[in-house]
Every structure is written in structure tokens, then in C-alpha cells.
Design a protein around this motif. Structure first.
Motif, PDB file in Angstrom:
ATOM      1  N   GLU A  44       0.829  -1.205   0.000  1.00  0.00           N
ATOM      2  CA  GLU A  44       0.000   0.000   0.000  1.00  0.00           C
ATOM      3  C   GLU A  44       0.867   1.260   0.000  1.00  0.00           C
ATOM      4  OE1 GLU A  44      -3.247   2.317   2.777  1.00  0.00           O
ATOM      5  OE2 GLU A  44      -3.033   0.154   3.024  1.00  0.00           O
ATOM      6  N   ALA A  45       1.960   1.243   0.743  1.00  0.00           N
ATOM      7  CA  ALA A  45       2.867   2.394   0.760  1.00  0.00           C
ATOM      8  C   ALA A  45       3.429   2.655  -0.633  1.00  0.00           C
ATOM      9  CB  ALA A  45       3.992   2.172   1.766  1.00  0.00           C
ATOM     10  N   HIS A  46       3.831   1.605  -1.331  1.00  0.00           N
ATOM     11  CA  HIS A  46       4.350   1.763  -2.691  1.00  0.00           C
ATOM     12  C   HIS A  46       3.268   2.293  -3.640  1.00  0.00           C
ATOM     13  CE1 HIS A  46       8.464   0.125  -2.521  1.00  0.00           C
ATOM     14  NE2 HIS A  46       7.999  -0.505  -1.459  1.00  0.00           N
ATOM     15  N   THR A  47       2.054   1.830  -3.474  1.00  0.00           N
ATOM     16  CA  THR A  47       0.948   2.305  -4.298  1.00  0.00           C
ATOM     17  C   THR A  47       0.708   3.791  -4.061  1.00  0.00           C
ATOM     18  OG1 THR A  47      -0.097   0.132  -4.307  1.00  0.00           O
ATOM     19  CG2 THR A  47      -1.518   2.019  -4.798  1.00  0.00           C
ATOM     20  N   ARG A  48       0.759   4.208  -2.803  1.00  0.00           N
ATOM     21  CA  ARG A  48       0.537   5.629  -2.495  1.00  0.00           C
ATOM     22  C   ARG A  48       1.669   6.503  -3.029  1.00  0.00           C
ATOM     23  NH1 ARG A  48      -2.530   6.371   3.209  1.00  0.00           N
ATOM     24  NH2 ARG A  48      -4.205   4.906   2.783  1.00  0.00           N
ATOM     25  N   ILE A  49       2.894   6.015  -2.966  1.00  0.00           N
ATOM     26  CA  ILE A  49       4.010   6.757  -3.552  1.00  0.00           C
ATOM     27  C   ILE A  49       3.763   6.936  -5.046  1.00  0.00           C
ATOM     28  CG2 ILE A  49       6.452   6.662  -4.195  1.00  0.00           C
ATOM     29  CD1 ILE A  49       6.961   5.264  -1.502  1.00  0.00           C
TER      30      ILE A  49
END
Length: 68
Positions: free
Chosen positions: A13-18
Motif C-alpha cells: 500500500e505504501a508503494h501504491t501511495r508513492i
């Protein structure tokens, strides 16, 4: 870079938000070809504490993705 607090399963999810932020700002991530690319192109996850002695909700990590 995104700071993550909580279970390491949230890294995706963190990578998606980045990725969403980068696109919204008109930026681009460094182009990647495969997993043999240099780390400077692939990005990295930096785990800031030990999951064997830290409560899941207190785990800290940073997801780092290089820009083009």
C-alpha cells in the motif's frame, strides 16, 4: 519516500501511495527493467525495528522509490 507504521504487510500500500503521489505531481519513477537492476533504480524498503521483538502496530519502515 513513505513512512509506514504498523504491519509490514502494508508495504505494498505504501508503494501504491508513492506511485499515486508521483503521478499526481507530474513526476516519474526511475525506469525499471527487472530485479537485476541496481538498487538505485529499484528502490528499497528500510525496516527500522526488529519484528521479532516489536509489537506489530509499532513496526516502522520507510518505502523508498527513486525518481527519474
Amino acid at each position: 519516500m513513505a513512512r509506514l507504521q504498523g504491519p509490514y504487510s502494508l508495504i505494498t500500500e505504501a508503494h501504491t501511495r508513492i506511485d499515486e503521489f508521483v503521478r499526481a505531481e507530474g513526476l516519474a519513477l526511475a525506469p525499471r527493467h527487472d530485479l537485476d537492476d541496481p538498487i538505485g533504480v529499484l528502490g528499497l524498503n528500510r525496516y527500522l525495528n526488529d519484528c521479532s521483538d516489536t509489537a506489530e502496530e509499532d513496526l516502522l519502515a520507510r518505502a523508498c522509490m527513486p525518481l527519474a
